[in-house]
Design a protein around this motif. Structure first.
Motif, short mmCIF file in Angstrom:
data_model
loop_
_atom_site.label_atom_id
_atom_site.label_comp_id
_atom_site.label_asym_id
_atom_site.label_seq_id
_atom_site.Cartn_x
_atom_site.Cartn_y
_atom_site.Cartn_z
N ALA A 221 44.72 42.49 49.57
CA ALA A 221 44.88 41.27 48.77
C ALA A 221 43.61 40.97 47.98
O ALA A 221 43.67 40.40 46.89
CB ALA A 221 45.23 40.09 49.68
N ASP A 222 42.46 41.37 48.53
CA ASP A 222 41.20 41.20 47.81
C ASP A 222 41.19 41.96 46.49
O ASP A 222 40.44 41.64 45.58
CB ASP A 222 40.01 41.65 48.65
CG ASP A 222 39.64 40.64 49.72
OD1 ASP A 222 40.14 39.50 49.66
OD2 ASP A 222 38.84 41.01 50.61
N THR A 223 42.05 42.99 46.38
CA THR A 223 42.17 43.74 45.13
C THR A 223 42.55 42.80 43.99
O THR A 223 42.17 43.03 42.85
CB THR A 223 43.24 44.84 45.29
OG1 THR A 223 42.87 45.68 46.36
CG2 THR A 223 43.40 45.66 44.04
N PHE A 224 43.25 41.75 44.29
CA PHE A 224 43.63 40.77 43.27
C PHE A 224 42.66 39.59 43.25
O PHE A 224 42.37 39.05 42.18
CB PHE A 224 45.05 40.26 43.54
CG PHE A 224 46.07 41.36 43.51
CD1 PHE A 224 46.51 41.89 42.30
CD2 PHE A 224 46.57 41.89 44.68
CE1 PHE A 224 47.43 42.92 42.27
CE2 PHE A 224 47.50 42.92 44.66
CZ PHE A 224 47.92 43.44 43.45
N ARG A 225 42.16 39.20 44.39
CA ARG A 225 41.28 38.04 44.47
C ARG A 225 39.93 38.31 43.81
O ARG A 225 39.42 37.49 43.04
CB ARG A 225 41.06 37.63 45.93
CG ARG A 225 40.19 36.39 46.08
CD ARG A 225 39.81 36.12 47.53
NE ARG A 225 39.09 37.21 48.17
CZ ARG A 225 37.80 37.49 47.99
NH1 ARG A 225 37.07 36.76 47.17
NH2 ARG A 225 37.24 38.51 48.61
N ILE A 226 39.33 39.45 44.10
CA ILE A 226 37.97 39.73 43.62
C ILE A 226 37.89 39.71 42.08
O ILE A 226 37.04 39.02 41.52
CB ILE A 226 37.43 41.04 44.22
CG1 ILE A 226 37.19 40.85 45.72
CG2 ILE A 226 36.15 41.50 43.52
CD1 ILE A 226 36.87 42.12 46.48
N PRO A 227 38.77 40.42 41.37
CA PRO A 227 38.69 40.32 39.91
C PRO A 227 39.02 38.91 39.39
O PRO A 227 38.44 38.47 38.40
CB PRO A 227 39.74 41.32 39.42
CG PRO A 227 39.96 42.25 40.56
CD PRO A 227 39.72 41.45 41.79
N ALA A 228 39.92 38.23 40.08
CA ALA A 228 40.26 36.87 39.64
C ALA A 228 39.07 35.92 39.73
O ALA A 228 38.94 35.00 38.93
CB ALA A 228 41.42 36.32 40.47
N GLU A 229 38.20 36.17 40.69
CA GLU A 229 37.03 35.32 40.87
C GLU A 229 35.79 35.83 40.13
O GLU A 229 34.77 35.16 40.11
CB GLU A 229 36.71 35.20 42.37
CG GLU A 229 37.77 34.45 43.14
CD GLU A 229 37.49 34.41 44.64
OE1 GLU A 229 36.54 35.08 45.10
OE2 GLU A 229 38.25 33.73 45.34
N ASN A 230 35.88 37.01 39.54
CA ASN A 230 34.73 37.61 38.89
C ASN A 230 35.13 38.01 37.47
O ASN A 230 35.63 39.11 37.23
CB ASN A 230 34.27 38.84 39.70
CG ASN A 230 33.00 39.44 39.17
OD1 ASN A 230 32.71 39.37 37.98
ND2 ASN A 230 32.26 40.07 40.04
N ILE A 231 34.89 37.13 36.53
CA ILE A 231 35.35 37.32 35.16
C ILE A 231 34.73 38.57 34.52
O ILE A 231 35.40 39.28 33.76
CB ILE A 231 35.11 36.06 34.28
CG1 ILE A 231 35.84 36.18 32.95
CG2 ILE A 231 33.64 35.80 34.07
CD1 ILE A 231 37.34 36.18 33.07
N SER A 232 33.48 38.89 34.86
CA SER A 232 32.86 40.07 34.24
C SER A 232 33.56 41.35 34.73
O SER A 232 33.74 42.29 33.96
CB SER A 232 31.36 40.12 34.51
OG SER A 232 31.10 40.32 35.89
N LEU A 233 33.97 41.37 35.98
CA LEU A 233 34.71 42.52 36.49
C LEU A 233 36.08 42.60 35.82
O LEU A 233 36.51 43.68 35.41
CB LEU A 233 34.87 42.44 38.02
CG LEU A 233 35.74 43.52 38.67
CD1 LEU A 233 35.16 44.91 38.40
CD2 LEU A 233 35.87 43.26 40.16
N THR A 234 36.73 41.47 35.69
CA THR A 234 38.04 41.45 35.03
C THR A 234 37.95 41.95 33.60
O THR A 234 38.78 42.73 33.14
CB THR A 234 38.63 40.02 35.06
OG1 THR A 234 38.67 39.57 36.41
CG2 THR A 234 40.03 39.98 34.47
#
Length: 159
Positions: A49-62
């Protein structure tokens, strides 16, 4: 009653106590095993689930992932960030392969296939870090997931 009869009864009662204790211990071990398995599944699916949470919380990664998906050039820092994220995802999947019953592990594979097909740095991370993975896991994923056009119909569930 003589002493021999009393000793036989005491021995029988003691042996029954030991048997009841062993049965109780076996029941406790079974319950603990079920709890540990449930905890392992929860940890695995939480990590996925972190696969979706981490990019959602990190705009530069997204943004870097979007650039990668669209084929745009990434800076070295963006490339490192995306590669590190995908490596984390892939090591989580490897953990699931090793620790979960196959039927539970298989649920995560369609996402891996889709991601592999549409994200160049996911593929690059997978290929560049081959030596980090258990060879059995790497072979399973290549044979059953990444080299297959139709994952559902080609997956070897016994592998």
């Amino acid at each position: 009653m003589d002493v021999g009869t009393i000793n036989q009864w005491a021995s029988l009662i003691a042996n029954l106590g030991v048997l009841i204790g062993i049965i109780f211990l076996a029941m406790e071990l079974r319950q603990n095993t079920k709890n540990l398995a449930a905890q392992a599944r929860a940890t695995y699916f939480s990590s996925l689930a972190d696969t979706f949470r981490i990019p959602a919380e990190n705009i530069s990664l997204t943004e870097a992932m979007a650039k990668d998906q669209s084929g745009k050039e990434l800076t070295q820092a963006e490339r490192w960030q995306v590669m590190a994220f995908w490596t984390r995802v892939q090591t989580t999947v490897e953990w699931g392969y090793k620790e979960l019953p196959r039927s539970e592990f298989l649920h995560s594979l369609p996402f891996q296939k889709i991601t592999y097909d549409m994200m160049p740095l996911y593929r690059a991370s997978w290929q560049e870090r081959e030596s980090l993975f258990d060879p059995t896991f790497y072979g399973f994923m290549m044979k059953n997931v990444f080299d297959k056009g139709d994952l559902e119909n080609n997956l070897d569930k016994n592998d």
